[in-house]
Motif scaffolding. Sequence first.
Motif, PDB file in Angstrom:
ATOM      1  N   ASP A 140      -6.258   1.818   3.333  1.00 57.22           N
ATOM      2  CA  ASP A 140      -5.876   2.867   2.383  1.00 57.22           C
ATOM      3  C   ASP A 140      -5.106   2.266   1.234  1.00 57.22           C
ATOM      4  O   ASP A 140      -4.167   1.495   1.442  1.00 57.22           O
ATOM      5  CB  ASP A 140      -4.968   3.905   3.080  1.00 57.22           C
ATOM      6  CG  ASP A 140      -5.809   4.937   3.795  1.00 57.22           C
ATOM      7  OD1 ASP A 140      -7.037   4.963   3.559  1.00 57.22           O
ATOM      8  OD2 ASP A 140      -5.242   5.702   4.598  1.00 57.22           O
ATOM      9  N   ASN A 141      -5.476   2.654   0.022  1.00 54.00           N
ATOM     10  CA  ASN A 141      -4.689   2.256  -1.138  1.00 54.00           C
ATOM     11  C   ASN A 141      -4.749   0.773  -1.489  1.00 54.00           C
ATOM     12  O   ASN A 141      -3.914   0.264  -2.229  1.00 54.00           O
ATOM     13  CB  ASN A 141      -3.221   2.664  -0.906  1.00 54.00           C
ATOM     14  CG  ASN A 141      -2.612   3.222  -2.167  1.00 54.00           C
ATOM     15  OD1 ASN A 141      -3.331   3.521  -3.124  1.00 54.00           O
ATOM     16  ND2 ASN A 141      -1.299   3.323  -2.198  1.00 54.00           N
ATOM     17  N   LYS A 143      -0.873  -1.487  -7.605  1.00 58.18           N
ATOM     18  CA  LYS A 143      -2.166  -1.364  -6.923  1.00 58.18           C
ATOM     19  C   LYS A 143      -2.751  -2.754  -6.676  1.00 58.18           C
ATOM     20  O   LYS A 143      -2.966  -3.520  -7.616  1.00 58.18           O
ATOM     21  CB  LYS A 143      -3.117  -0.562  -7.827  1.00 58.18           C
ATOM     22  CG  LYS A 143      -4.492  -0.359  -7.283  1.00 58.18           C
ATOM     23  CD  LYS A 143      -4.580   0.905  -6.466  1.00 58.18           C
ATOM     24  CE  LYS A 143      -5.917   1.027  -5.763  1.00 58.18           C
ATOM     25  NZ  LYS A 143      -5.906   2.065  -4.732  1.00 58.18           N
ATOM     26  N   ALA A 161       0.826  -1.218   0.000  1.00 56.51           N
ATOM     27  CA  ALA A 161       0.000   0.000   0.000  1.00 56.51           C
ATOM     28  C   ALA A 161       0.856   1.262   0.000  1.00 56.51           C
ATOM     29  O   ALA A 161       0.429   2.318  -0.467  1.00 56.51           O
ATOM     30  CB  ALA A 161      -0.934  -0.006   1.204  1.00 56.51           C
TER      31      ALA A 161
END
Length: 243
Positions: A204-205, A167, A161
């Motif tokens: 997150d991410n 991704k 992350a």
Amino acid sequence: MTEKFTVDEKRLQAVGDNYKAIKTRVEEAAVKAGRNPGDVRLMAVTKTVESVYINRVLDLGADLIGENRVQEYLGKKDELHLDGVEKHLIGHLQTNKVKQIVGEVDMIESVDSVKLAKEISKVSSNKGIVTDVLVEVNVGREESKSGVYMEQLEQLLAEIAQMDGIKVRGLMTIPPICDSEKEVSEYFSAMYQSFIDIRDKKLDNINMDILSMGMSGDFEAAVANGSNIVRVGSAIFGERKYY
Ligand SMILES: *Cc1c(COP(=O)(O)O)cnc(C)c1O
């Protein structure tokens, strides 16, 4: 004299018929599980298969293929009818091959170490792109298999992350060979639970929208347990002589 490749017309016909039959079975498995058939994608796994047979399923509308080896894929991609087709790398990836494959496929499903993720991050950043990946989980804790153990998963996700150019989109697994549908379903169910747990944490991410599991012998059990990509090779193209 070198041996000339000749197309086996009977096999070509069988590949088309198999593809249509598997497509229907995947849809039926989704309906049986109370799911929307459109939510489960069928990947044609094309390792060792000559381009002419792969093109047969592409011409019938297959829109997702999976290859295991970088060299093999790069060697045959120009012969394939790949317009609008998504390509995933699903085999174990060595760090020294990352340069060649980043940008050539839409997803790498077999990320299983910080080292590999870092290299994908570096190469992708240099090319100015973001590479979508799945983290491969060794759900049966088999020494012979790639993938992280379940308890290492969140740590790896946390590290990825932080990286640019990569991704996470979800998880992939190959369960152990099982004697019964009940046994393999337990592995799939454990994967699904983990997938949902992580998704609900909204890290997150990290995107958790893809759960890639199920192959020729067990894709119906995988669909019953929440898979949204099934990777089918031999049931479409016939038994492989090697790999
Ligand atoms: C070969 C392979 C498949 C397809 O296996 P079949 O049993 O032939 O359907 C799926 N996933 C991965 C990672 C593979 O290597």
